[in-house]
Each structure stands twice: as C-alpha cells, then as structure tokens.
Design an enzyme around this catalytic site. Structure first.
Site, PDB file in Angstrom:
ATOM      1  N   ASP A 110      -9.272 -11.031   8.801  1.00 14.58           N
ATOM      2  CA  ASP A 110      -8.909  -9.852   8.614  1.00 14.58           C
ATOM      3  C   ASP A 110      -9.730  -9.285   7.061  1.00 14.58           C
ATOM      4  OD1 ASP A 110      -6.205 -10.534   9.218  1.00 14.58           O
ATOM      5  OD2 ASP A 110      -5.254 -11.719   7.727  1.00 14.58           O
TER       6      ASP A 110
HETATM    7  P1  NAP Z   1      -8.136 -14.378   9.275  1.00 14.58           P
HETATM    8  O1  NAP Z   1      -8.035 -13.304   9.574  1.00 14.58           O
HETATM    9  O2  NAP Z   1      -7.205 -15.429   9.758  1.00 14.58           O
HETATM   10  O3  NAP Z   1      -9.322 -14.990  10.486  1.00 14.58           O
HETATM   11  C1  NAP Z   1      -9.577 -16.341  11.154  1.00 14.58           C
HETATM   12  C2  NAP Z   1      -9.600 -16.096  12.820  1.00 14.58           C
HETATM   13  O4  NAP Z   1     -10.735 -16.785  12.678  1.00 14.58           O
HETATM   14  C3  NAP Z   1      -8.652 -15.647  13.791  1.00 14.58           C
HETATM   15  O5  NAP Z   1      -8.647 -14.405  14.049  1.00 14.58           O
HETATM   16  C4  NAP Z   1      -9.389 -16.658  14.821  1.00 14.58           C
HETATM   17  O6  NAP Z   1      -8.875 -16.138  16.127  1.00 14.58           O
HETATM   18  C5  NAP Z   1     -10.297 -17.058  14.750  1.00 14.58           C
HETATM   19  N1  NAP Z   1     -10.428 -18.531  14.544  1.00 14.58           N
HETATM   20  C6  NAP Z   1      -9.307 -19.458  14.311  1.00 14.58           C
HETATM   21  N2  NAP Z   1      -9.569 -20.963  15.413  1.00 14.58           N
HETATM   22  C7  NAP Z   1     -11.151 -20.621  15.702  1.00 14.58           C
HETATM   23  C8  NAP Z   1     -11.917 -21.506  15.989  1.00 14.58           C
HETATM   24  N3  NAP Z   1     -12.054 -22.550  16.417  1.00 14.58           N
HETATM   25  N4  NAP Z   1     -13.947 -20.816  16.366  1.00 14.58           N
HETATM   26  C9  NAP Z   1     -13.477 -19.452  16.068  1.00 14.58           C
HETATM   27  N5  NAP Z   1     -12.668 -18.578  15.133  1.00 14.58           N
HETATM   28  C10 NAP Z   1     -11.210 -19.354  15.143  1.00 14.58           C
HETATM   29  O7  NAP Z   1      -9.254 -15.392   8.159  1.00 14.58           O
HETATM   30  P2  NAP Z   1      -9.891 -14.840   7.331  1.00 14.58           P
HETATM   31  O8  NAP Z   1     -10.446 -13.613   7.720  1.00 14.58           O
HETATM   32  O9  NAP Z   1     -10.915 -15.895   6.862  1.00 14.58           O
HETATM   33  O10 NAP Z   1      -9.361 -13.930   6.273  1.00 14.58           O
HETATM   34  C11 NAP Z   1      -7.485 -15.174   5.413  1.00 14.58           C
HETATM   35  C12 NAP Z   1      -6.844 -14.374   5.573  1.00 14.58           C
HETATM   36  O11 NAP Z   1      -5.938 -15.331   4.864  1.00 14.58           O
HETATM   37  C13 NAP Z   1      -6.105 -13.263   4.272  1.00 14.58           C
HETATM   38  O12 NAP Z   1      -5.401 -12.081   5.515  1.00 14.58           O
HETATM   39  C14 NAP Z   1      -5.750 -12.871   3.159  1.00 14.58           C
HETATM   40  O13 NAP Z   1      -5.279 -12.558   2.750  1.00 14.58           O
HETATM   41  C15 NAP Z   1      -5.704 -14.676   3.737  1.00 14.58           C
HETATM   42  N6  NAP Z   1      -5.339 -14.912   2.564  1.00 14.58           N
HETATM   43  C16 NAP Z   1      -5.812 -16.358   2.215  1.00 14.58           C
HETATM   44  C17 NAP Z   1      -5.672 -16.777   0.739  1.00 14.58           C
HETATM   45  C18 NAP Z   1      -6.568 -17.639  -0.012  1.00 14.58           C
HETATM   46  O14 NAP Z   1      -6.776 -17.668  -1.094  1.00 14.58           O
HETATM   47  N7  NAP Z   1      -8.317 -17.717   1.009  1.00 14.58           N
HETATM   48  C19 NAP Z   1      -4.868 -16.631   0.295  1.00 14.58           C
HETATM   49  C20 NAP Z   1      -3.550 -15.945   0.384  1.00 14.58           C
HETATM   50  C21 NAP Z   1      -4.270 -14.949   1.867  1.00 14.58           C
HETATM   51  P3  NAP Z   1      -8.692 -16.537  17.123  1.00 14.58           P
HETATM   52  O15 NAP Z   1      -7.533 -17.360  17.350  1.00 14.58           O
HETATM   53  O16 NAP Z   1      -9.098 -15.500  18.430  1.00 14.58           O
HETATM   54  O17 NAP Z   1     -10.210 -17.086  17.684  1.00 14.58           O
END
Ligand code: NAP
Length: 458
Positions: free
Chosen positions: A385
């Site tokens: 994301d």
């Molecule tokens: P993300 O958008 O959730 O994407 C994480 C990706 O990691 C997934 O698409 C997944 O794809 C991949 N993944 C999972 N396990 C894996 C593994 N073992 N090896 C390789 N890849 C793996 O994460 P992000 O880019 O870090 O974004 C964070 C999200 O969380 C945002 O939408 C944000 O708004 C939300 N959020 C975060 C917070 C905070 O405080 N950090 C708070 C509220 C909301 P595959 O399944 O294809 O592997």
C-alpha cells in the site's frame, strides 16, 4: 502510611510515567522509557496498597498471581506482528476493569451519592464498556478470527448514534435521579452494544488507528475514575494514556490522509472487490533471483523499502546482510521509511534497529521521495500500500490522498512478495505491471537469502 508520603510517591511515579513517554519517542532511549514506565507502575501500585486498608489481601494476592501467570507467557511469546492485537487485548481488559470498578463504586456509595459523582461515573462507565467491546472486536478482526471487512447495513450510523444517544440520555436521567439504580445495567448494555456496532463497521485496515482511539478512551475513562476515587495517580496516568493515544491516532490518520470521522464511519474497505477488480485479468512477469542480482550488482544507488511482509517473514537481519554486501561493493544504500509501513507506527524502525541498521541510513518519506528519480534500484521488501500510485492518481481509490513512497520514480523497482495480492487496504497495485518493475515472487527472507548467495556466487 501518611497522606503526604503517598503523595510524594505518586509524584515520583507520575514523573516516571512522563519520562517514559519522552524516552520512548526516540529509538535509542526507548528501552530506558520502558523501564521508567515499569518503575512508575510498581511505585504507584505499592503506594496505593500501603495507603489503603486492604480488607481481603488473599483475593488481591490471587489476582496478582493469576495476572502474572497469564500475562508473562503472552508478553514473552507474542510476535512483533501481533503487537496491535496484544495492545487491543490490554485495552479491552483495562477498560473493563475501570468500568466495573465504576459500577462497584456507584453501588457502594448508594444512597448518599451526589449528582456530580454520578455524572463522572456515567461518563467513565460508558467509555469503559464501549472500549471493552470495541477493543475485543478490533482484536478478533486483526487476528483474522472474524472477517476484517466492514459489516455495513443501511442506516448503521444512525443506529449507532441513536444507541449512544440513549446511553447519554439515561445518564442525564440518572444524574437527576441518582438513586434510580435500575438504569445502570441498561447504560452498560447500551455502551457495550455501541462499542460493538462502531468497530464491526470499520475495516481491518483501520484497526491500528481504531486501537489508538480506543486507547485514548480507556485513558480518559481511567482518569475520570481517578476523580471519583480521589486517586491522583489514576488521574495522571489516565490523562497521559488518553492524550498519548489521541496523539498517536492523529499521527496515523495524518499519515494516511484520513479524518477521524472517515476512519470511524467511512467503512473503508467495504467495496474491496470493486477497488481491484480490473487487475485480475492482467498478467505480470516474474523475474528470477539471478535477474534481480544482476540488476543490483550493476546499480550505484539502492533504496530498500520495507513493509509489513518484512515483519511477517522476519527478514530484517538478512536484509541488513544484503545491504552490507552491496555497500562492500561501493553501492550507496538507504532505507525508506513510511510512517504507517507495517501495522503500527515505528514498526519498521524497531525491526531495522533490531538488525543494527545504522539510524542515519533510515530516510523518512519527505527526505527520500525527492531522491527516487536518481535511484537506480528501489527494492520493495514485503510492502505494498505504501508504494501504490493509486494514492496519487486514482481519485476513486480508498487509498487516494494517502502520502506514498514514490518508488515508481526509481529507474528499476524490484518487488519482493509472494503473490500479486493486495496489501492491507485490499487495493491492487498497478505498479506490479509497470515496465520498469521486476516482480520476484517468494517469501522475503528466502528471496533475500538467495539474492545474497547469487551475488556472492556471481
Ligand atoms: P501492506 O500494504 O499490508 O502489504 C504487505 C505485503 O507484504 C502484502 O501485499 C503481502 O503480499 C506481503 N507479504 C506478506 N507476507 C510476506 C512474506 N512472508 N514475504 C514477502 N512478502 C510478504 O503493507 P505496507 O505496505 O507496509 O502498508 C501498511 C498498511 O497498513 C497500509 O495500508 C497502512 O495504512 C496500514 N496501517 C498501518 C498502520 C501503522 O501504524 N503502521 C496503521 C494503520 C493502518 P503477498 O501476500 O503477495 O506476499
């Protein structure tokens, strides 16, 4: 123990709580911050036990033993990726305890309870009970026990607000008729229902922010109880908890470019399939580890972009190893940190610090984005994301407006993830299909380990 000694001990404990927040705001001092919080809590509990005449010490002892036996293994075993769930669990139990103490206090003080005390008690009971059910639902959604998508139905906002309004109306009734105790269970039931209805209609992607908001409610509830019990440390600790939770929620919502109203009532994620529907038909070309190693070997500047997948796969140590290898070959290495990468603020910083990545190599979003056009290779490690250009160019997307890392501006993007699946928001990522993107499918730790072997071998 004299009141004055208790007050002094409470003052020391309050100071330690404030210092703990200060120290925890920097990675280098965060462990000291944690110890300050522990010391402050031990002093606060000891001073409270000594100040009051405890009638049933055996019950207290059993509670302490039960809490220690249940809590210690949880604290030791919970993985970093499940910390948001664990936090939700703490809030659920903490707020339930506060609400129940409030109920007990009301019945103990009857019939000579004054309207002001009733008003404060009603406020803290409503906050406490709604936080209990809200946090429990947040925990179940994050854990995947119940579906993460928002449960929406026509008129849900009106139903929720009517529910809260009824609890508020009955609270006013009780303030005017303080001895009409039959109202208490009804207020409790309405507050429990409101917490459930509020959080069940919020998408899983918003749960970490919801937990921070509920954290704030739990703190306010504890602080209100402090006024009723005339316990100063409860007022201070509750206020610190309430305000820090609120600040955290504000930071998160700002990083996602969302308002509180949108997070609480927007039901973002309900139209998950529509958001990413068209992409399923396209194909994406996978590259081998050897292809990626060749590109990396010929780069001059590399930026690593870690995300939730790095945390899942615990790939931070092997990532550092790869970075060291590239640096040894004279390649400039940086790490790009998005404020909401992973599942809690500072998630990536903590993991990279654990792997001894030098702090000066971590670049916040504002500093790294202007550098992407000059970057040879951006290596996205389990992030999604936070790199999705839909946030910039698709006005209808749930991600639209969220600040992202501009990895698409790098000369080449290597994506390490297991599938073309969506991230936490459920929105597909067009970047996978860009001509300058190389998808290397697999578990992050495995792919990075293989990359190191390929670079060493070649
Ligand atoms: P993300 O958008 O959730 O994407 C994480 C990706 O990691 C997934 O698409 C997944 O794809 C991949 N993944 C999972 N396990 C894996 C593994 N073992 N090896 C390789 N890849 C793996 O994460 P992000 O880019 O870090 O974004 C964070 C999200 O969380 C945002 O939408 C944000 O708004 C939300 N959020 C975060 C917070 C905070 O405080 N950090 C708070 C509220 C909301 P595959 O399944 O294809 O592997």
């Amino acid at each position: 123990m004299s009141d004055l000694v208790t007050l002094y001990l409470y003052a020391v404990s309050a100071l330690l709580f404030a210092l703990s927040l200060r120290f925890m705001s920097e990675v280098e001092t965060s462990r000291i911050g944690n110890w300050c919080a522990v010391a402050g809590m031990v002093i606060a509990i000891a001073a409270t036990l000594l100040a009051y005449t405890i009638r049933q010490t055996d019950l207290l002892l059993y509670a302490v033993i039960a809490g220690t036996v249940i809590g210690t293994p949880i604290a030791l075993k919970v993985p970093m990726t499940a910390v948001p769930q664990r936090t939700a669990m703490s809030h659920a139990f903490g707020s339930l305890a506060v609400a129940l103490v409030g109920v007990a206090e009301y019945y103990t003080d009857l019939p000579n309870i004054n309207p002001f005390t009733v008003a404060v008690l009603c406020g803290e009971m409503v906050l406490g009970f709604l936080t209990f059910t809200g946090s429990t639902i947040a925990l179940l959604k994050l854990q995947g026990t119940i579906p993460g998508r928002p449960f929406v139905y026509p008129g849900r906002i009106a139903v929720s607000l009517a529910n809260l309004g009824a609890a508020a109306g009955l609270s006013v009734y009780l303030v005017l008729n303080p001895t009409h105790s039959f109202v208490i269970p009804v207020i409790a039931a309405l507050a429990l229902l409101f917490g459930f209805l509020l959080v069940i209609a919020i998408g899983g992607a918003d749960m970490p922010t919801v937990i921070a908001i509920l954290n704030s409610f739990a703190g306010m509830s504890a602080s209100a109880l402090g006024f009723v019990l005339d316990n100063k440390i409860l007022i201070v600790a509750g206020s610190l908890d309430g305000s820090s939770g609120l600040v955290l929620a504000l930071i998160m919502s700002k990083a996602m470019n969302r308002s509180f109203v949108n997070i609480l009532f927007g039901a973002v994620g309900a139209k998950r399939e529509e958001a990413g529907g068209s992409i399923e038909k396209r194909t994406v070309q996978g590259y081998s580890v050897q292809d990626a190693a060749t590109v990396l070997a010929n780069a001059r500047t590399v930026v690593f972009v870690p995300g939730y997948g790095m945390a899942v796969s615990q790939a931070q140590h092997v990532l550092k190893e790869l970075a060291d290898l590239l640096e040894g070959r004279g390649i400039d290495v940086k790490y790009a940190i998005h404020p909401v990468a992973g599942r809690m603020p500072g998630h990536m910083n903590v993991l990279l610090a654990e792997a001894n990545v030098p702090y000066e190599q971590l670049y916040e979003m504002e500093r790294i984005n202007p550098l992407f056009p000059e970057t040879d290779v951006a290596v996205v490690v389990g992030a999604n994301d936070i790199t999705n250009p839909a946030a910039r160019n698709k006005p209808g997307s749930p991600l639209f407006g969220m600040p992202i890392l501009d990895v698409d501006k790098a000369k080449t993007v290597i994506f390490i993830k297991r599938t073309t699946g969506a991230g936490f928001s459920g929105v597909e990522n067009d970047l996978f299909f860009n001509p300058n993107t190389m998808m290397v499918f697999g578990d992050a730790k495995k792919v990075l380990t293989d990359l190191i072997a390929a670079l060493k071998g070649g």
